[in-house]
Design an enzyme around this catalytic site. Sequence first.
Site, PDB file in Angstrom:
ATOM      1  N   ASP A 181       0.942  -1.266   0.068  1.00  0.00           N
ATOM      2  CA  ASP A 181       0.076   0.097   0.048  1.00  0.00           C
ATOM      3  C   ASP A 181       0.795   1.090  -0.043  1.00  0.00           C
ATOM      4  O   ASP A 181       1.986   1.281   0.816  1.00  0.00           O
ATOM      5  CB  ASP A 181      -1.040   0.032   1.213  1.00  0.00           C
ATOM      6  CG  ASP A 181      -2.050   1.079   1.039  1.00  0.00           C
ATOM      7  OD1 ASP A 181      -3.265   0.473   0.993  1.00  0.00           O
ATOM      8  OD2 ASP A 181      -2.009   2.182   1.138  1.00  0.00           O
ATOM      9  N   ILE A 182       0.380   2.245  -0.811  1.00  0.00           N
ATOM     10  CA  ILE A 182       1.327   3.696  -0.922  1.00  0.00           C
ATOM     11  C   ILE A 182       1.277   4.314   0.367  1.00  0.00           C
ATOM     12  O   ILE A 182       2.261   5.082   0.728  1.00  0.00           O
ATOM     13  CB  ILE A 182       0.851   4.237  -2.150  1.00  0.00           C
ATOM     14  CG1 ILE A 182       2.024   4.981  -2.654  1.00  0.00           C
ATOM     15  CG2 ILE A 182      -0.419   5.186  -1.992  1.00  0.00           C
ATOM     16  CD1 ILE A 182       1.497   5.561  -4.250  1.00  0.00           C
ATOM     17  N   ASN A 196     -12.626  -3.211   2.455  1.00  0.00           N
ATOM     18  CA  ASN A 196     -13.709  -2.146   2.490  1.00  0.00           C
ATOM     19  C   ASN A 196     -14.503  -2.189   1.079  1.00  0.00           C
ATOM     20  O   ASN A 196     -14.062  -2.287   0.130  1.00  0.00           O
ATOM     21  CB  ASN A 196     -13.089  -0.709   2.424  1.00  0.00           C
ATOM     22  CG  ASN A 196     -12.213  -0.549   3.670  1.00  0.00           C
ATOM     23  OD1 ASN A 196     -12.669  -0.837   4.961  1.00  0.00           O
ATOM     24  ND2 ASN A 196     -10.758  -0.070   3.473  1.00  0.00           N
ATOM     25  N   GLU A 200     -12.569   3.439  -1.544  1.00  0.00           N
ATOM     26  CA  GLU A 200     -11.967   4.492  -2.294  1.00  0.00           C
ATOM     27  C   GLU A 200     -11.603   4.132  -3.746  1.00  0.00           C
ATOM     28  O   GLU A 200     -11.903   4.595  -4.713  1.00  0.00           O
ATOM     29  CB  GLU A 200     -10.755   5.190  -1.624  1.00  0.00           C
ATOM     30  CG  GLU A 200     -11.167   5.988  -0.531  1.00  0.00           C
ATOM     31  CD  GLU A 200     -10.162   6.364   0.373  1.00  0.00           C
ATOM     32  OE1 GLU A 200      -8.966   6.177   0.243  1.00  0.00           O
ATOM     33  OE2 GLU A 200     -10.475   6.928   1.634  1.00  0.00           O
ATOM     34  N   VAL A 201     -10.998   2.919  -3.764  1.00  0.00           N
ATOM     35  CA  VAL A 201     -10.674   2.456  -5.052  1.00  0.00           C
ATOM     36  C   VAL A 201     -11.412   1.380  -5.623  1.00  0.00           C
ATOM     37  O   VAL A 201     -11.569   0.165  -4.785  1.00  0.00           O
ATOM     38  CB  VAL A 201      -9.210   1.889  -5.194  1.00  0.00           C
ATOM     39  CG1 VAL A 201      -8.676   1.305  -6.597  1.00  0.00           C
ATOM     40  CG2 VAL A 201      -7.970   2.922  -4.726  1.00  0.00           C
ATOM     41  N   HIS A 251     -10.021  -5.073  -3.698  1.00  0.00           N
ATOM     42  CA  HIS A 251      -8.582  -5.393  -2.783  1.00  0.00           C
ATOM     43  C   HIS A 251      -8.638  -5.932  -1.537  1.00  0.00           C
ATOM     44  O   HIS A 251      -9.692  -5.373  -0.747  1.00  0.00           O
ATOM     45  CB  HIS A 251      -7.735  -3.957  -2.938  1.00  0.00           C
ATOM     46  CG  HIS A 251      -8.427  -2.552  -2.765  1.00  0.00           C
ATOM     47  ND1 HIS A 251      -9.259  -2.190  -3.328  1.00  0.00           N
ATOM     48  CD2 HIS A 251      -8.313  -2.002  -1.386  1.00  0.00           C
ATOM     49  CE1 HIS A 251      -9.853  -1.290  -2.764  1.00  0.00           C
ATOM     50  NE2 HIS A 251      -9.327  -0.959  -1.601  1.00  0.00           N
ATOM     51  N   HIS A 301      -7.029  -5.657   1.996  1.00  0.00           N
ATOM     52  CA  HIS A 301      -5.819  -5.059   2.748  1.00  0.00           C
ATOM     53  C   HIS A 301      -5.303  -6.319   3.856  1.00  0.00           C
ATOM     54  O   HIS A 301      -6.248  -6.957   4.474  1.00  0.00           O
ATOM     55  CB  HIS A 301      -6.559  -4.088   3.755  1.00  0.00           C
ATOM     56  CG  HIS A 301      -6.905  -2.653   2.914  1.00  0.00           C
ATOM     57  ND1 HIS A 301      -6.038  -1.640   2.919  1.00  0.00           N
ATOM     58  CD2 HIS A 301      -8.071  -2.667   2.374  1.00  0.00           C
ATOM     59  CE1 HIS A 301      -6.791  -0.754   1.895  1.00  0.00           C
ATOM     60  NE2 HIS A 301      -8.067  -1.144   2.067  1.00  0.00           N
TER      61      HIS A 301
HETATM   62  P1  AMP Z   1      -9.979   1.631   0.070  1.00  0.00           P
HETATM   63  O1  AMP Z   1     -10.335   2.884   1.158  1.00  0.00           O
HETATM   64  O2  AMP Z   1     -10.144   0.172   0.754  1.00  0.00           O
HETATM   65  O3  AMP Z   1     -10.529   1.672  -1.496  1.00  0.00           O
HETATM   66  O4  AMP Z   1      -8.129   1.792   0.099  1.00  0.00           O
HETATM   67  C1  AMP Z   1      -7.478   2.175  -1.143  1.00  0.00           C
HETATM   68  C2  AMP Z   1      -6.140   1.799  -0.642  1.00  0.00           C
HETATM   69  O5  AMP Z   1      -5.330   2.054  -1.755  1.00  0.00           O
HETATM   70  C3  AMP Z   1      -5.664   3.045   0.281  1.00  0.00           C
HETATM   71  O6  AMP Z   1      -4.951   2.330   1.642  1.00  0.00           O
HETATM   72  C4  AMP Z   1      -4.533   3.459  -0.406  1.00  0.00           C
HETATM   73  O7  AMP Z   1      -3.251   3.976   0.338  1.00  0.00           O
HETATM   74  C5  AMP Z   1      -3.920   2.492  -1.477  1.00  0.00           C
HETATM   75  N1  AMP Z   1      -3.690   2.985  -2.836  1.00  0.00           N
HETATM   76  C6  AMP Z   1      -3.987   4.058  -3.577  1.00  0.00           C
HETATM   77  N2  AMP Z   1      -2.960   4.350  -4.571  1.00  0.00           N
HETATM   78  C7  AMP Z   1      -2.131   3.549  -4.530  1.00  0.00           C
HETATM   79  C8  AMP Z   1      -1.006   3.067  -5.312  1.00  0.00           C
HETATM   80  N3  AMP Z   1      -0.567   4.000  -6.488  1.00  0.00           N
HETATM   81  N4  AMP Z   1      -0.425   1.966  -4.889  1.00  0.00           N
HETATM   82  C9  AMP Z   1      -0.481   1.389  -4.014  1.00  0.00           C
HETATM   83  N5  AMP Z   1      -1.488   1.488  -3.095  1.00  0.00           N
HETATM   84  C10 AMP Z   1      -2.371   2.660  -3.240  1.00  0.00           C
END
Ligand code: AMP
Length: 125
Positions: free
Chosen positions: A33-34, A95, A103-104, A108, A110
């Site tokens: 995770d970034i 999530n 968010e994404v 995924h 975690h």
């Molecule tokens: P969520 O809120 O569960 O959708 O989590 C999205 C996660 O993606 C967050 O923990 C971010 O820090 C992570 N994230 C966003 N962009 C990147 C990226 N380019 N590389 C790795 N992790 C990312």
Amino acid sequence: MNYDKNNIFAKILRGEIPCTKVFENEYSLAFKDISPQAKIHILVIPKGAYTDIDDFYTKASEKEIISFSNAVKEVLKLTGVSQQSGGNGFRAIANTGSDGIQEVPHFHLHILGGENLGLRGLRKS
Ligand code: AMP
């Protein structure tokens, strides 16, 4: 929810933006995770276009589901958090949707660990 081909993880899968890869198999990828919320914070994703865990388990093939499970197992082993290999445990979170504050919009999981997590990952501030 329709899958957005321009989400950040789709771009990682297409090689358009970099990631720190931890593990890869035929249908799954795991990377750091970034913005890590713990000493170990890995994201495991399917390579297929699934918006969330519900979408994945509803539509993915048996091969994809087995591949994803194997990727999770390997990540737990590689990072040392697996209690099966002497680790101290971890938290696995998916999530999902608006109530889950996802968010994404690419499924995924975690994997958080490497230290006592308290409530980390269970709530967003
Ligand atoms: P969520 O809120 O569960 O959708 O989590 C999205 C996660 O993606 C967050 O923990 C971010 O820090 C992570 N994230 C966003 N962009 C990147 C990226 N380019 N590389 C790795 N992790 C990312």
